[in-house]
Design an enzyme around this catalytic site. Structure first.
Site, PDB file in Angstrom:
ATOM      1  N   ARG A   1      45.701  40.708  10.362  1.00 44.12           N
ATOM      2  CA  ARG A   1      45.097  41.352  10.970  1.00 44.12           C
ATOM      3  C   ARG A   1      44.004  41.833  10.110  1.00 44.12           C
ATOM      4  O   ARG A   1      44.324  42.140   8.959  1.00 44.12           O
ATOM      5  CB  ARG A   1      45.539  42.747  11.719  1.00 44.12           C
ATOM      6  CG  ARG A   1      46.355  42.407  13.016  1.00 44.12           C
ATOM      7  CD  ARG A   1      46.666  43.479  13.606  1.00 44.12           C
ATOM      8  NE  ARG A   1      45.470  44.015  14.467  1.00 44.12           N
ATOM      9  CZ  ARG A   1      45.299  43.672  15.630  1.00 44.12           C
ATOM     10  NH1 ARG A   1      45.685  42.668  16.268  1.00 44.12           N
ATOM     11  NH2 ARG A   1      44.055  44.255  16.420  1.00 44.12           N
TER      12      ARG A   1
ATOM     13  N   HIS B   1      34.473  50.176  14.809  1.00 43.29           N
ATOM     14  CA  HIS B   1      34.769  51.191  15.594  1.00 43.29           C
ATOM     15  C   HIS B   1      34.521  52.395  14.327  1.00 43.29           C
ATOM     16  O   HIS B   1      33.716  52.184  13.524  1.00 43.29           O
ATOM     17  CB  HIS B   1      36.493  51.148  15.556  1.00 43.29           C
ATOM     18  CG  HIS B   1      36.921  50.212  16.305  1.00 43.29           C
ATOM     19  ND1 HIS B   1      36.844  50.239  17.571  1.00 43.29           N
ATOM     20  CD2 HIS B   1      37.862  48.986  15.901  1.00 43.29           C
ATOM     21  CE1 HIS B   1      37.749  49.232  18.130  1.00 43.29           C
ATOM     22  NE2 HIS B   1      38.025  48.533  17.362  1.00 43.29           N
TER      23      HIS B   1
ATOM     24  N   CYS C   1      34.493  45.663  19.188  1.00 48.85           N
ATOM     25  CA  CYS C   1      35.714  44.828  18.899  1.00 48.85           C
ATOM     26  C   CYS C   1      36.166  44.072  20.061  1.00 48.85           C
ATOM     27  O   CYS C   1      35.723  42.931  20.498  1.00 48.85           O
ATOM     28  CB  CYS C   1      36.934  45.987  18.652  1.00 48.85           C
ATOM     29  SG  CYS C   1      38.096  45.354  17.731  1.00 48.85           S
TER      30      CYS C   1
HETATM   31  N1  GLN Z   1      42.505  42.669  20.692  1.00 50.71           N
HETATM   32  C1  GLN Z   1      41.430  42.349  19.972  1.00 50.71           C
HETATM   33  C2  GLN Z   1      42.168  41.971  18.510  1.00 50.71           C
HETATM   34  O1  GLN Z   1      43.015  42.266  17.943  1.00 50.71           O
HETATM   35  C3  GLN Z   1      40.784  43.474  19.940  1.00 50.71           C
HETATM   36  C4  GLN Z   1      41.281  44.753  19.205  1.00 50.71           C
HETATM   37  C5  GLN Z   1      40.408  46.191  19.039  1.00 50.71           C
HETATM   38  O2  GLN Z   1      39.635  46.269  19.975  1.00 50.71           O
HETATM   39  N2  GLN Z   1      40.562  46.682  18.214  1.00 50.71           N
HETATM   40  O3  GLN Z   1      41.129  40.832  17.941  1.00 50.71           O
END
Ligand code: GLN
Length: 247
Positions: free
Chosen positions: A133, A201, A98
């Site tokens: 998101r 993840h 990620c």
């Molecule tokens: N900050 C990054 C994003 O939101 C990665 C987030 C994360 O590692 N879950 O794209």
């Protein structure tokens, strides 16, 4: 052939880049090595600490909030860039999850900031300021070097960034369910020799123990397959992750 003495792991920013308990991936590697009589050593490389490319077999960088990612990105470029490029050049495994995946590329842009990456792979990430998101269960199909058939990786993704691969880069897998790199490309992650990035993840490895074994074997450059383990529990975790993703 006797098993190698130890898998030597370098955990990059284990405290700052540990969202969704990404460090659990290292615990799984440790157990699977120990159960087979392979040692396991983990060395943390935090802010200001350079990495020694020859001292480790696998480098690991987990996910992080934008704020922590910014802090690490600066440091990564200033103190670890050279070491990581040497490690990649020597065929070491470098796994980014990620936020860690995003930092393997050239840059991560959000708002009016642009966070530099180490440039191990040709990719750029831009956080969408208007789109949602990309969150949810995800399953991808991957065909890794040295494996005889496509396999499924199942996990969970939550990222605002959209990752665009350069023309010469190969994605880690094809999205079966979920969003992947951009939500539109149909691809997830990146793989270039030992450098692997993914949005999964989960943590990733406890849900995909076969992939953990692939990484161990690749990192230790073993020709022979690893000794099999009783994976009933791990396989059931994998099945539930797939069911959650609808695959
Ligand atoms: N900050 C990054 C994003 O939101 C990665 C987030 C994360 O590692 N879950 O794209």
């Amino acid at each position: 052939m006797p098993e190698p003495a130890a898998l030597r792991v370098c955990a990059l920013y284990p405290d700052l880049m540990n969202i969704y308990a990404d460090r659990g991936n290292l615990l799984l590697l440790e157990r699977r090595c120990n159960w087979r009589g392979i040692g396991f050593e983990v060395t943390a490389a935090g802010l200001g600490e350079p990495v020694d490319p020859g001292a480790h077999d696998l480098f690991y960088l987990g996910g992080g909030q934008d704020r922590d990612q910014l802090l690490c990105a600066q440091d990564l470029v200033e103190t670890k860039r050279e070491g990581l490029h040497a490690a990649a050049g020597a065929g070491k495994v470098i796994l980014g999850v990620c936020g860690g995946y995003q930092l393997l590329g050239h840059s991560y842009a959000f708002g009016d900031q642009e966070v530099p990456g180490v440039g191990l792979v040709d990719l750029r990430t831009v956080r969408s300021e208007t789109g949602p998101r990309l969150i949810g269960n995800v399953a991808i199909e991957v065909e890794l070097p040295g494996t005889d058939r496509p396999r499924v990786l199942a996990g969970f993704e939550n990222h605002g960034g959209r990752t665009h691969l350069g023309a010469g880069e190969q994605p880690l897998g094809r999205v079966l369910r979920g969003h992947g790199n951009t939500g539109e490309s149909g691809f997830e992650g990146v793989i270039r020799d030992g450098v692997i990035g993914t949005y999964l993840h989960g943590p990733l490895l406890p849900k995909n123990a076969w992939f953990a074994d692939w990484l161990i074997r690749r990192a230790l450059l073993l020709d022979a397959p690893l000794d099999p383990l009783d994976d009933a529990l791990e396989e059931s975790a994998h099945r539930s992750a797939r069911r959650a993703a609808g695959v």
